[in-house]
Motif scaffolding. Structure first.
Motif, PDB file in Angstrom:
ATOM      1  N   THR A  32       0.912  -1.331  -0.017  1.00 46.01           N
ATOM      2  CA  THR A  32       0.029   0.094   0.202  1.00 46.01           C
ATOM      3  C   THR A  32       0.832   1.199  -0.086  1.00 46.01           C
ATOM      4  O   THR A  32       0.627   2.104  -0.729  1.00 46.01           O
ATOM      5  CB  THR A  32      -0.829  -0.063   1.238  1.00 46.01           C
ATOM      6  N   LEU A  33       1.729   1.313   0.944  1.00 45.18           N
ATOM      7  CA  LEU A  33       2.643   2.604   1.176  1.00 45.18           C
ATOM      8  C   LEU A  33       3.574   2.854  -0.250  1.00 45.18           C
ATOM      9  O   LEU A  33       3.683   3.746  -0.796  1.00 45.18           O
ATOM     10  CB  LEU A  33       3.582   2.415   2.587  1.00 45.18           C
ATOM     11  N   SER A  34       4.416   1.578  -0.832  1.00 51.23           N
ATOM     12  CA  SER A  34       5.263   1.873  -1.742  1.00 51.23           C
ATOM     13  C   SER A  34       4.385   2.223  -3.282  1.00 51.23           C
ATOM     14  O   SER A  34       4.933   2.789  -3.982  1.00 51.23           O
ATOM     15  CB  SER A  34       6.058   0.699  -1.952  1.00 51.23           C
ATOM     16  N   GLY A  35       2.965   1.528  -3.270  1.00 54.34           N
ATOM     17  CA  GLY A  35       2.241   2.013  -4.605  1.00 54.34           C
ATOM     18  C   GLY A  35       2.044   3.624  -4.347  1.00 54.34           C
ATOM     19  O   GLY A  35       1.863   4.019  -5.448  1.00 54.34           O
ATOM     20  N   ARG A  36       1.625   3.880  -3.220  1.00 54.55           N
ATOM     21  CA  ARG A  36       1.434   5.344  -3.014  1.00 54.55           C
ATOM     22  C   ARG A  36       2.583   6.191  -3.407  1.00 54.55           C
ATOM     23  O   ARG A  36       2.612   7.444  -4.406  1.00 54.55           O
ATOM     24  CB  ARG A  36       0.694   5.886  -1.754  1.00 54.55           C
ATOM     25  N   LEU A  37       3.819   5.739  -2.834  1.00 54.65           N
ATOM     26  CA  LEU A  37       5.118   6.625  -3.106  1.00 54.65           C
ATOM     27  C   LEU A  37       5.486   6.484  -4.538  1.00 54.65           C
ATOM     28  O   LEU A  37       5.620   7.569  -5.298  1.00 54.65           O
ATOM     29  CB  LEU A  37       6.190   5.804  -2.237  1.00 54.65           C
ATOM     30  N   TRP A  38       5.162   5.385  -5.162  1.00 51.85           N
ATOM     31  CA  TRP A  38       5.429   4.984  -6.621  1.00 51.85           C
ATOM     32  C   TRP A  38       4.625   5.892  -7.497  1.00 51.85           C
ATOM     33  O   TRP A  38       5.146   6.730  -8.289  1.00 51.85           O
ATOM     34  CB  TRP A  38       5.284   3.866  -7.279  1.00 51.85           C
ATOM     35  N   THR A  39       3.197   6.057  -7.311  1.00 56.86           N
ATOM     36  CA  THR A  39       2.428   7.087  -8.090  1.00 56.86           C
ATOM     37  C   THR A  39       2.740   8.582  -8.001  1.00 56.86           C
ATOM     38  O   THR A  39       2.592   9.104  -8.853  1.00 56.86           O
ATOM     39  CB  THR A  39       0.868   6.477  -7.895  1.00 56.86           C
ATOM     40  N   GLY A  40       2.818   8.792  -6.662  1.00 59.60           N
ATOM     41  CA  GLY A  40       3.266   9.867  -6.249  1.00 59.60           C
ATOM     42  C   GLY A  40       4.415  10.722  -6.889  1.00 59.60           C
ATOM     43  O   GLY A  40       4.533  11.676  -7.447  1.00 59.60           O
ATOM     44  N   ILE A  41       5.255   9.839  -6.911  1.00 52.64           N
ATOM     45  CA  ILE A  41       6.566  10.392  -7.275  1.00 52.64           C
ATOM     46  C   ILE A  41       6.586  10.382  -8.851  1.00 52.64           C
ATOM     47  O   ILE A  41       6.872  11.232  -9.588  1.00 52.64           O
ATOM     48  CB  ILE A  41       7.800   9.222  -7.200  1.00 52.64           C
ATOM     49  N   ASP A  42       5.725   9.376  -9.612  1.00 53.88           N
ATOM     50  CA  ASP A  42       5.769   9.572 -11.088  1.00 53.88           C
ATOM     51  C   ASP A  42       4.868  10.533 -11.571  1.00 53.88           C
ATOM     52  O   ASP A  42       5.193  11.257 -12.392  1.00 53.88           O
ATOM     53  CB  ASP A  42       5.003   8.044 -11.368  1.00 53.88           C
ATOM     54  N   ALA A  43       4.021  11.013 -10.614  1.00 53.60           N
ATOM     55  CA  ALA A  43       3.201  12.425 -10.906  1.00 53.60           C
ATOM     56  C   ALA A  43       3.757  13.515 -10.950  1.00 53.60           C
ATOM     57  O   ALA A  43       3.385  14.546 -11.581  1.00 53.60           O
ATOM     58  CB  ALA A  43       1.630  12.051 -10.376  1.00 53.60           C
ATOM     59  N   SER A  44       4.645  13.638 -10.019  1.00 54.21           N
ATOM     60  CA  SER A  44       5.093  14.950  -9.649  1.00 54.21           C
ATOM     61  C   SER A  44       6.508  15.347 -10.252  1.00 54.21           C
ATOM     62  O   SER A  44       7.010  16.295 -10.264  1.00 54.21           O
ATOM     63  CB  SER A  44       5.356  15.077  -8.080  1.00 54.21           C
ATOM     64  N   ILE A  45       7.281  14.212 -10.913  1.00 54.02           N
ATOM     65  CA  ILE A  45       8.749  14.416 -11.360  1.00 54.02           C
ATOM     66  C   ILE A  45       8.674  14.083 -12.636  1.00 54.02           C
ATOM     67  O   ILE A  45       8.602  12.784 -12.818  1.00 54.02           O
ATOM     68  CB  ILE A  45       9.919  14.149 -10.258  1.00 54.02           C
ATOM     69  N   ASP A  46       9.143  15.284 -13.429  1.00 49.57           N
ATOM     70  CA  ASP A  46       9.416  14.577 -15.087  1.00 49.57           C
ATOM     71  C   ASP A  46      10.856  14.191 -15.082  1.00 49.57           C
ATOM     72  O   ASP A  46      11.687  14.430 -14.334  1.00 49.57           O
ATOM     73  CB  ASP A  46       9.064  15.793 -15.742  1.00 49.57           C
ATOM     74  N   PHE A  47      11.053  13.479 -16.270  1.00 47.73           N
ATOM     75  CA  PHE A  47      12.160  13.003 -16.682  1.00 47.73           C
ATOM     76  C   PHE A  47      12.724  12.154 -15.380  1.00 47.73           C
ATOM     77  O   PHE A  47      14.121  12.064 -15.053  1.00 47.73           O
ATOM     78  CB  PHE A  47      13.374  13.908 -16.928  1.00 47.73           C
ATOM     79  N   LEU A  48      11.989  11.308 -15.125  1.00 42.01           N
ATOM     80  CA  LEU A  48      12.271  10.447 -14.114  1.00 42.01           C
ATOM     81  C   LEU A  48      12.182   9.003 -14.323  1.00 42.01           C
ATOM     82  O   LEU A  48      10.863   8.694 -15.311  1.00 42.01           O
ATOM     83  CB  LEU A  48      11.402  10.608 -12.702  1.00 42.01           C
ATOM     84  N   HIS A  49      12.956   7.974 -14.060  1.00 42.21           N
ATOM     85  CA  HIS A  49      12.863   6.651 -14.829  1.00 42.21           C
ATOM     86  C   HIS A  49      12.924   5.505 -13.452  1.00 42.21           C
ATOM     87  O   HIS A  49      13.797   5.627 -12.705  1.00 42.21           O
ATOM     88  CB  HIS A  49      14.018   6.291 -15.636  1.00 42.21           C
ATOM     89  N   PHE A  50      11.845   4.811 -13.443  1.00 43.49           N
ATOM     90  CA  PHE A  50      12.129   3.893 -12.405  1.00 43.49           C
ATOM     91  C   PHE A  50      12.997   2.645 -12.555  1.00 43.49           C
ATOM     92  O   PHE A  50      13.183   2.253 -13.992  1.00 43.49           O
ATOM     93  CB  PHE A  50      10.633   3.258 -11.978  1.00 43.49           C
ATOM     94  N   THR A  51      13.578   2.180 -11.806  1.00 48.42           N
ATOM     95  CA  THR A  51      14.442   1.101 -11.968  1.00 48.42           C
ATOM     96  C   THR A  51      14.224  -0.299 -11.394  1.00 48.42           C
ATOM     97  O   THR A  51      13.266  -0.432 -10.460  1.00 48.42           O
ATOM     98  CB  THR A  51      16.160   1.373 -11.347  1.00 48.42           C
ATOM     99  N   GLY A  52      14.599  -1.385 -12.073  1.00 47.90           N
ATOM    100  CA  GLY A  52      14.069  -2.689 -11.681  1.00 47.90           C
ATOM    101  C   GLY A  52      12.874  -3.044 -12.036  1.00 47.90           C
ATOM    102  O   GLY A  52      12.160  -2.285 -12.870  1.00 47.90           O
ATOM    103  N   HIS A  53      12.220  -4.174 -11.781  1.00 50.29           N
ATOM    104  CA  HIS A  53      10.940  -4.717 -12.535  1.00 50.29           C
ATOM    105  C   HIS A  53       9.740  -4.134 -11.888  1.00 50.29           C
ATOM    106  O   HIS A  53       9.627  -4.058 -10.893  1.00 50.29           O
ATOM    107  CB  HIS A  53      11.081  -6.173 -12.388  1.00 50.29           C
ATOM    108  N   PRO A  54       9.003  -3.826 -12.660  1.00 60.71           N
ATOM    109  CA  PRO A  54       7.801  -2.931 -12.165  1.00 60.71           C
ATOM    110  C   PRO A  54       6.720  -3.834 -11.453  1.00 60.71           C
ATOM    111  O   PRO A  54       6.277  -3.120 -10.408  1.00 60.71           O
ATOM    112  CB  PRO A  54       7.003  -2.631 -13.475  1.00 60.71           C
ATOM    113  N   THR A  55       6.691  -5.177 -11.494  1.00 64.61           N
ATOM    114  CA  THR A  55       5.807  -5.833 -10.636  1.00 64.61           C
ATOM    115  C   THR A  55       6.661  -6.857  -9.921  1.00 64.61           C
ATOM    116  O   THR A  55       6.195  -7.464  -8.648  1.00 64.61           O
ATOM    117  CB  THR A  55       4.636  -6.466 -11.541  1.00 64.61           C
ATOM    118  N   GLN A  56       7.776  -7.739 -10.635  1.00 63.07           N
ATOM    119  CA  GLN A  56       8.546  -8.707  -9.753  1.00 63.07           C
ATOM    120  C   GLN A  56       9.506  -7.956  -9.200  1.00 63.07           C
ATOM    121  O   GLN A  56      10.501  -7.977  -9.398  1.00 63.07           O
ATOM    122  CB  GLN A  56       9.045  -9.654 -10.726  1.00 63.07           C
TER     123      GLN A  56
END
Lengths: 403, 127
Positions: A267-291
């Motif tokens: 729950t927490l990391s889901g919110r953190l992930w979507t929050g970061i994704d929405a507020s910062i441009d030119f940002l790239h998540f690393t690692g597998h999105p679900t695994q």
């Protein structure tokens, strides 16, 4: 300032309930478990046995398959060197995945010096090992493959079961560094089909200075230090009883509470992930999105250097980690120690870009309030650092010119 | 507040960088990069009658790189071109209360940025 600890990948706080079970063995129950015929030794001896059973249960092993060591690094050394030496007659090839921890990769020189040949298994851009590459490299004369279960820098969880099947049909032993996984996500050694696995107590609310190596029954492994008969001779030396007891208790608690902890972290990391994704441009998540590890959010940000970002987060009370070269080895004796993370370069992040990498790793005591606070602070720091960056101003100019 | 291996002065200049920004009518601009860690430092100067009357910087880099850039602008302001050319990386590091061994190269980057900017100035003067 109240701290927000989002660096559980580095270590976790000791659970007070765990400390409580350790206290008697730091005080009145000081006896040596080997002094089994006297009362002072008998009680610690039983306590070590009970702890071993809890650790074994955590990964679905039997207690006599668990050997206590002093660190995950030691477990990885015992596994790789011990397996290599015991299985030498079968061949001299050893495989490491490209994103192993230093306690695996830095054994390469030593092993090569002893006549072993090291080859590396590639990973894809999400950090998953390439199974075709594994098939290709698991050739004649290969005796051992090391594939970690969960990577603490990018969060990716490996398809160990599939890898184990490939290796098993060729008679190759599979060692997995499970330091980042065991105690956090469900791990069942029999289901996965692994032969040896490293577990680390301080990665899940237990004390530091204690770890374990699971050694499947029937797997041949030579001890790498010589001494008495503790730990079935695999790891001589008087047992660190209080730490072992704490490791046992933290394993018991992890099993009991795993479902709730996982749900909370997701729950927490889901919110953190979507929050970061929405507020910062030119940002790239690393690692597998679900695994990936629950509670682990890692990314890199263009035009922002990782150490500066980490330091600014810290000044704002937020603890995180960075795979940036500059932050990775600050205490190195010179700049040759500064290298971009081999994990990030392995997943294809250009070295000069690795500098912006940050990992937030949440824990069972993290709260939604903390997540929201981080989300409110991070964008401002990114803006501040971009304003300072000559690369960003150049980029903005070209953007303007292009339109 | 010292942080890890960084001195109070490094932290001060990291948190409150002096002279950060660009000079619109700079007549000396130098940009250098460190391939070892990807840091990039750009230094702007306004030089009048051989004296550096203003200096500003923009830096992409770690705490030590930002602090070194900030300190460098302070050290060269008011100096003549010849004096600024003599600025050594040791002087930058010393003014910051020392840098960790692995971060000495950040002060080298600052020294190189000054030299690059002054070279640019000389080129422009010659043209």
């Amino acid at each position: 300032m109240k701290r927000i600890y989002f660096d559980h990948a580095a270590t976790t706080p000791l659970d007070p309930r765990v400390l409580e079970t350790m206290m008697p063995y730091l005080t009145e129950q000081f006896g040596n478990p080997s002094s089994i015929l006297i009362e002072e030794g008998g009680i610690p001896h039983r306590a070590v046995g009970e702890a071993r059973a809890h650790v074994a249960a955590l990964i679905g092993a039997s207690p006599d398959e668990i050997v206590f060591t002093a660190s995950a690094t030691e477990s990885n050394n015992l596994a790789v060197k011990g397996l290599a030496l015991a299985n030498r007659q079968k061949g001299n090839r050893i495989l490491f995945s490209d994103i192993e921890h230093y306690s695996i990769t830095n054994q390469a020189d030593f092993l090569t010096g002893m006549g072993f040949e090291i080859d590396y298994i590639r990973v894809d851009t999400n950090g998953l090992i390439n199974l075709d590459d594994l098939r290709k490299k698991a050739s004649e004369g290969t005796i051992l493959a090391c594939i970690m279960y969960a990577n603490l820098e990018i969060g990716t969880i490996q398809p160990l079961k599939e890898a184990a099947l490939i290796l098993k049909e060729r008679g190759i032993i599979l060692h997995s560094d499970g330091a980042g996984a065991c105690g956090t996500i469900p791990v069942y050694v029999n289901d996965l089909g692994i032969d040896t696995m490293t577990l680390s107590s301080h990665q899940f609310y237990g004390p530091k200075g204690i770890a374990a190596l699971y050694i499947r029954k029937g797997v041949r492994l030579k001890p790498i230090i010589q001494g008495g008969y503790q730990e079935m001779g695999y790891r001589p030396g008087t047992e660190n009883v209080p730490a072992i007891v704490g490791f046992g208790e933290t394993s018991r608690l992890a099993m009991e509470e795993m479902g709730t902890r996982l749900e909370h972290l997701k729950t927490l990391s889901g919110r953190l992930w979507t929050g970061i994704d929405a507020s910062i441009d030119f940002l790239h998540f690393t690692g597998h999105p679900t695994q990936r590890l629950p509670g682990h959010v890692s990314f890199w940000i263009e035009f922002v250097e990782g150490e500066s970002l980490l330091m600014w987060l810290n000044l704002n009370g937020i603890a995180s980690s960075s795979g940036s070269a500059c932050a990775s080895n600050l205490m190195a004796i010179d700049e040759t120690g500064l290298k971009a993370s081999h994990v990030l370069t392995a997943i294809g992040v250009p070295p000069e870009i690795c500098h912006g990498s940050i990992a937030f790793s949440l824990g069972k005591n993290s709260t939604m309030e903390e997540v929201e606070l981080v989300l409110s602070i991070l964008p401002g720091i990114v803006t501040k650092l971009r304003e300072m960056s000559p690369l960003y101003s150049k980029f903005k100019e070209t953007q303007k010119g292009g339109m | 507040m010292p942080q890890g291996p960084y001195s109070d002065k490094v932290m001060d200049h990291f948190m409150n960088p002096r002279n950060m920004g660009e000079i619109e009518d700079a007549n000396a601009v130098g940009e250098v990069g460190n391939p070892a860690c990807g840091d990039v430092m750009r230094l702007y100067m306004k030089i009048e009658n051989g004296v550096i009357v203003d200096a500003k910087f923009k830096t992409f880099g770690c705490g030590a790189a930002i602090a070194s850039s900030s300190m460098t602008t302070e050290l060269i302001k008011g100096k003549t071109v010849d004096e600024a050319l003599k600025l050594s990386n040791e002087a930058v590091a010393e003014a910051l209360g020392g840098l960790p061994p692995a971060k000495q190269h950040c002060s080298v980057l600052a020294e190189d940025a000054v030299k690059a900017a002054l070279e640019d100035y000389k080129k422009k003067q010659g043209a």
